[in-house]
Design an enzyme around this catalytic site. Structure first.
Site, PDB file in Angstrom:
ATOM      1  N   ASN A  51       0.817  -1.071  -0.048  1.00 20.36           N
ATOM      2  CA  ASN A  51       0.147  -0.102  -0.111  1.00 20.36           C
ATOM      3  C   ASN A  51       1.004   1.253   0.135  1.00 20.36           C
ATOM      4  O   ASN A  51       1.595   1.408   0.946  1.00 20.36           O
ATOM      5  CB  ASN A  51      -0.923  -0.131   1.211  1.00 20.36           C
ATOM      6  CG  ASN A  51      -1.693   1.242   1.257  1.00 20.36           C
ATOM      7  OD1 ASN A  51      -1.941   2.021   0.320  1.00 20.36           O
ATOM      8  ND2 ASN A  51      -2.459   1.232   2.370  1.00 20.36           N
ATOM      9  N   LYS A 104      -0.032   4.313  -0.261  1.00 20.69           N
ATOM     10  CA  LYS A 104      -0.479   5.432   0.350  1.00 20.69           C
ATOM     11  C   LYS A 104      -0.467   6.529  -0.517  1.00 20.69           C
ATOM     12  O   LYS A 104      -0.137   6.777  -1.680  1.00 20.69           O
ATOM     13  CB  LYS A 104      -0.019   5.442   2.078  1.00 20.69           C
ATOM     14  CG  LYS A 104      -0.097   4.416   2.594  1.00 20.69           C
ATOM     15  CD  LYS A 104       0.173   4.300   4.157  1.00 20.69           C
ATOM     16  CE  LYS A 104      -0.214   2.947   4.821  1.00 20.69           C
ATOM     17  NZ  LYS A 104      -0.042   3.091   6.129  1.00 20.69           N
ATOM     18  N   HIS A 135      -9.366   1.267   4.944  1.00 22.72           N
ATOM     19  CA  HIS A 135      -8.275   1.076   5.487  1.00 22.72           C
ATOM     20  C   HIS A 135      -8.380   2.340   6.756  1.00 22.72           C
ATOM     21  O   HIS A 135      -9.187   3.085   6.646  1.00 22.72           O
ATOM     22  CB  HIS A 135      -7.138   1.961   4.706  1.00 22.72           C
ATOM     23  CG  HIS A 135      -5.826   1.985   5.412  1.00 22.72           C
ATOM     24  ND1 HIS A 135      -5.318   2.805   6.144  1.00 22.72           N
ATOM     25  CD2 HIS A 135      -4.652   0.791   5.042  1.00 22.72           C
ATOM     26  CE1 HIS A 135      -4.240   2.393   6.649  1.00 22.72           C
ATOM     27  NE2 HIS A 135      -3.825   1.391   5.925  1.00 22.72           N
ATOM     28  N   GLU A 159      -6.808   4.596   7.940  1.00 22.88           N
ATOM     29  CA  GLU A 159      -6.443   5.970   7.701  1.00 22.88           C
ATOM     30  C   GLU A 159      -7.632   6.642   6.999  1.00 22.88           C
ATOM     31  O   GLU A 159      -8.080   7.870   7.291  1.00 22.88           O
ATOM     32  CB  GLU A 159      -5.090   6.125   6.872  1.00 22.88           C
ATOM     33  CG  GLU A 159      -3.998   5.963   7.762  1.00 22.88           C
ATOM     34  CD  GLU A 159      -2.959   5.237   6.959  1.00 22.88           C
ATOM     35  OE1 GLU A 159      -2.918   5.252   5.561  1.00 22.88           O
ATOM     36  OE2 GLU A 159      -1.940   4.595   7.539  1.00 22.88           O
ATOM     37  N   GLU A 182      -5.311  -5.165  10.344  1.00 25.33           N
ATOM     38  CA  GLU A 182      -4.368  -4.164  10.584  1.00 25.33           C
ATOM     39  C   GLU A 182      -4.681  -3.348  12.020  1.00 25.33           C
ATOM     40  O   GLU A 182      -5.449  -2.344  12.016  1.00 25.33           O
ATOM     41  CB  GLU A 182      -4.246  -3.208   9.401  1.00 25.33           C
ATOM     42  CG  GLU A 182      -4.011  -3.687   8.088  1.00 25.33           C
ATOM     43  CD  GLU A 182      -3.361  -2.712   7.383  1.00 25.33           C
ATOM     44  OE1 GLU A 182      -2.455  -2.783   6.494  1.00 25.33           O
ATOM     45  OE2 GLU A 182      -3.931  -1.437   7.256  1.00 25.33           O
ATOM     46  N   GLY A 221       2.538   2.255  11.017  1.00 25.40           N
ATOM     47  CA  GLY A 221       3.663   3.149  10.577  1.00 25.40           C
ATOM     48  C   GLY A 221       4.402   3.649  12.086  1.00 25.40           C
ATOM     49  O   GLY A 221       4.877   4.569  12.041  1.00 25.40           O
ATOM     50  N   SER A 267       3.485  -2.089  10.410  1.00 23.17           N
ATOM     51  CA  SER A 267       5.055  -2.333  10.560  1.00 23.17           C
ATOM     52  C   SER A 267       5.656  -3.712  10.167  1.00 23.17           C
ATOM     53  O   SER A 267       6.521  -4.183  10.792  1.00 23.17           O
ATOM     54  CB  SER A 267       5.144  -1.914  11.922  1.00 23.17           C
ATOM     55  OG  SER A 267       4.884  -0.871  12.215  1.00 23.17           O
TER      56      SER A 267
HETATM   57  P1  13P Z   1       3.041   0.245   7.382  1.00 22.92           P
HETATM   58  O1  13P Z   1       3.574  -0.937   7.078  1.00 22.92           O
HETATM   59  O2  13P Z   1       3.934   1.467   7.033  1.00 22.92           O
HETATM   60  O3  13P Z   1       3.139   0.292   9.279  1.00 22.92           O
HETATM   61  O4  13P Z   1       1.649   0.664   6.991  1.00 22.92           O
HETATM   62  C1  13P Z   1       0.883  -0.648   7.309  1.00 22.92           C
HETATM   63  C2  13P Z   1      -0.393  -0.281   6.444  1.00 22.92           C
HETATM   64  O5  13P Z   1      -1.228   0.665   6.793  1.00 22.92           O
HETATM   65  C3  13P Z   1      -0.702  -0.911   5.203  1.00 22.92           C
HETATM   66  O6  13P Z   1      -1.900  -0.654   4.648  1.00 22.92           O
END
Ligand code: 13P
Length: 253
Positions: free
Chosen positions: A10, A12, A99, A101, A171, A177, A216
């Site tokens: 992803n 982002k 997601h 976010e 997740e 992150g 992560s």
């Molecule tokens: P990270 O791997 O940067 O923690 O992000 C995970 C994520 O949100 C994947 O959709």
């Protein structure tokens, strides 16, 4: 039941169009050079603006392309939105939905995710449905309640036949992150619980649904996470932006 492992990146809101094209070209080359990678399904999810160019660059390779979201209406007066049919037209095969976010910053709810999911399925795209608890929810003993509610709400009104290709990404919000990964035991426990809820909702299809872990994931923890019986892949954020890290995660099996 053997489930083909599925590793998706992803991206982002990262990478220019040129950077995305160059990364996917490198990834396609790396996969072609490693015969073992055929055992794993691989995708990357660029920004909407880069998606078409990245899909063109990935054509004929082992890398599938996904969107990061899709609006539930197909077209019309919906300024700023993009639809599942447009994503498909641009070369997407997958779409990430729900997601954390999106839930946190853009007001996505289980009810709107449910509508998006229906639109994505209607286009024959593969949904990657994200669920996961916040730290406060976990600490408050609400893990199972949250995961059940998110799954039930997002999958409401959909039959097992419609959900044939469903992918779920667990997740935990506190692991995204942050560099703080769930322990393998925490991941396996949550994934087994998710599969149990899916069993109630879609019956035996639950044994075939791939459940990715996200939060992560890095080359140094991927192998252990992916060795858990109910962890069928990974949804990778930060580490999917670096070719060496992402290919190391794909090779971690
Ligand atoms: P990270 O791997 O940067 O923690 O992000 C995970 C994520 O949100 C994947 O959709």
């Amino acid at each position: 039941m053997a489930r083909k492992r599925f590793i998706a990146g992803n991206w982002k809101l990262n990478l220019t169009i040129d950077e995305g094209v160059s990364l996917v070209q490198g990834l396609a080359k790396a996969l072609a050079a490693d015969p073992k990678s055929a055992q794993v399904e691989v995708a990357v999810c660029p920004t909407f603006l880069a998606l078409h160019a990245v899909a063109q660059a990935a054509k004929g390779s082992a890398v599938g392309i996904g969107g990061q979201n899709a609006y539930f209406e197909e077209k019309g007066a919906f300024t700023g939105e993009s639809s599942a049919s447009l994503l498909k037209n641009a070369g997407a095969k997958y779409v990430i939905l729900g997601h954390s976010e999106r839930r946190q910053f853009f007001g996505d709810t289980d009810a709107t995710i449910n509508r998006r999911l229906k639109a994505v399925i209607a286009q024959g795209l593969v949904p990657i449905l994200c669920i996961g608890e916040t730290l406060a929810e976990r600490d408050g003993g609400k893990l199972e309640e949250v995961l059940s509610r998110q799954l039930q709400g997002s999958l409401d009104g959909l039959t097992a036949a419609q959900l044939e290709h469903l992918v779920v990404a667990y997740e935990p919000v506190w692991a995204i992150g942050t560099g703080r990964t769930a322990t393998t035991a925490q991941a396996q426990e949550a994934h087994a619980f998710v599969r149990g809820v899916l069993r109630k909702l879609v019956g035996e299809l639950a044994e075939r649904v791939r459940i990715q872990y996200g939060g992560s994931v890095k080359p140094d923890n991927a192998f252990e996470l992916l060795s858990q019986p109910d962890v069928d892949g990974a949804l990778v954020g930060g580490a999917s932006l670096k070719l060496a890290d992402f290919t190391a995660i794909i090779a971690a099996h």
